[in-house]
Design an enzyme around this catalytic site. Structure first.
Site, mmCIF file in Angstrom:
data_model
loop_
_atom_site.group_PDB
_atom_site.id
_atom_site.type_symbol
_atom_site.label_atom_id
_atom_site.label_comp_id
_atom_site.label_asym_id
_atom_site.label_seq_id
_atom_site.Cartn_x
_atom_site.Cartn_y
_atom_site.Cartn_z
ATOM 1 N N GLY A 208 8.302 -6.959 0.471
ATOM 2 C CA GLY A 208 9.300 -6.210 0.729
ATOM 3 C C GLY A 208 10.069 -5.884 1.995
ATOM 4 O O GLY A 208 9.472 -6.677 2.871
ATOM 5 N N ASN A 209 10.905 -5.103 2.174
ATOM 6 C CA ASN A 209 11.504 -4.745 3.584
ATOM 7 C C ASN A 209 11.950 -3.717 3.681
ATOM 8 O O ASN A 209 11.638 -2.626 2.529
ATOM 9 C CB ASN A 209 12.767 -5.656 3.607
ATOM 10 C CG ASN A 209 13.770 -5.519 2.687
ATOM 11 O OD1 ASN A 209 14.663 -4.317 2.840
ATOM 12 N ND2 ASN A 209 14.161 -6.510 1.686
#
Ligand code: CTP
Length: 406
Positions: A208-209
């Site tokens: 993810g980020n």
């Protein structure tokens, strides 16, 4: 908007935590100024963590920045919640023996107070006289509500609910700003993507980020206020941040880049403007393990194979409907001319109408509620520059969209 939230010594201080979170969620920069007594109810670390700004009660700290008046001078809005009988009396008398007192004297912004105290104290003629003085000076009063009070008593004196205080305070600012903003997006259908996609590795893990979705939520809220019919495609946005989008915006929640592509493409098929503010993963795991990856099976080294995700915004731009405006975002760590050159190439490569370049690592830090952007148009020129709260940046992006469609 730059909001100062004064907190004074009442048990209702814990509810003010929600008020601050809501304001932050809506993209405002919030500075909490508690009194010494307030810190006995909710401590400094809580206020700092929630507001993401330093918190002090004293006029003798941070003297170089003239903090005792600068907060009041910079404020667009000051809210005091809870406001005790003692603080209201000090306000009426113009006392300034702490940071909240100096801030209140230094500000010309609208002031909203949410009184909280026992019924007898609220009804006392001293308090009522102080309220009359404060109202006559233009202070806005929210509540107090009638209901259970600390210690088992009941009656008028309970602090109004945080959302009611926020609504009232924001309405005061909107009224002070004059008539509603022009409805220059009226009749337009707008799609905004926001947040960050997550690409699963196995049933319990993902790549993810760190995108919070705040800028996208601010864009959706601003578009709705300017009259657009808005769909927000949201990837993993905290409920509290998402709450800032307000009524009237259709929210479609997605998880992965491929899900985002489906949702955005569908919404875009009937849209006049598409703004891709989401942080979309460029790659995803080639295979998603059906069962949890285990160390027993993997040993001391794990190699992940990633495959490229479709570039959603580039595909939209390539197939754009006639009259449709496509806007992309780019977070760049370079600066100056190099940043502008990279941004121009990226705009060309994606063939979007506008590219909003997020100057991460420039003057403004990651921790701030603020943002700083430049907008590049089809001619490769800087069409707009904006800095300030995420809402202010959102308004500037819509100004650029309106200008480019003209
Ligand atoms: N974007 C997209 N689909 C992807 C990746 C990004 O639509 N699979 C959009 C984002 O929503 C944003 C813009 O493209 O509007 C950001 O592009 P960015 O990731 O910065 O561009 P890249 O082409 O991946 O370039 P870089 O090599 O700088 O990562």
């Amino acid at each position: 908007m730059f909001v100062v939230v004064g907190v004074t010594g009442g048990i209702a201080a814990y509810k003010t935590v929600h008020l601050v979170r809501r304001l932050i969620g809506e993209g405002h920069e919030v500075h909490v100024v508690p009194t010494e007594d307030a810190l006995r109810f909710v401590g400094q670390p809580t206020w700092e963590a929630i507001s993401r700004n330093p918190v002090t009660t004293s006029v003798h700290e941070d003297v170089a920045t003239v903090r005792h008046v600068s907060l009041g001078q910079r404020a667009d809005l000051v809210i005091v919640a809870p406001a005790t009988a003692n603080t209201l009396a000090k306000m009426a008398a113009g006392l300034a023996d702490d940071l909240l007192g100096t801030t209140l004297l230094a500000t010309t912004a609208p002031v909203v107070v949410a009184p909280a105290m026992h019924t007898e104290m609220w009804r006392h003629s001293a308090t009522q006289e102080n309220m009359r003085v404060l109202r006559s000076r233009g202070v806005h009063v929210v509540g107090p509500a009638d209901g259970p009070l600390a210690g088992g008593d009941s009656g008028p004196g309970r602090m109004s609910e945080p959302d009611e205080i926020a609504d009232a305070a924001l309405a005061v600012v909107a009224a002070a700003a004059g008539p509603r903003r022009v409805q220059d997006l009226a009749g337009l259908r707008v799609v905004v993507s926001a947040g960050g996609t997550r690409e699963p590795l196995d049933p319990v893990r993902f790549l993810g980020n760190r995108s919070s979705g705040r800028q996208g939520v601010a864009l959706a809220a601003a578009a709705a206020d300017r009259g657009a019919e808005v769909t927000l495609v949201a990837a993993h946005i905290d409920g509290e941040v998402l709450g800032g989008v307000g009524d009237g915006v259709k929210v479609v929640s997605v998880g992965t880049a491929l899900e985002m592509q489906d949702a955005v493409t569908e919404a875009a098929s009937a849209a006049d403007v598409v703004v891709m503010a989401a942080a979309v993963a460029d790659y995803r795991p080639a295979e998603v393990a059906k069962a949890k990856l285990t160390k027993e099976a993997q040993g001391d080294r794990l190699t992940l194979e990633l495959v490229e995700n479709p570039d959603i915004v580039a595909a939209l731009a390539a197939g754009r409907l006639s009259g449709q405006t496509v806007v992309a975002f780019a977070a760049e760590t370079s600066s100056g001319d190099e940043l502008l050159e990279r941004a121009k190439r990226k705009r060309e490569r994606k063939d979007v109408d506008l590219l909003v370049v997020n100057e991460v690592g420039w003057a403004r830090g990651f921790e701030s509620a603020d943002n700083e952007v430049v907008v590049i148009d089809r001619s490769g020129e800087v069409a707009a520059e904006a800095s300030g709260s995420k809402r202010e940046v959102a308004e500037a992006v819509w100004d650029a969209v309106v200008a480019t469609r003209r």
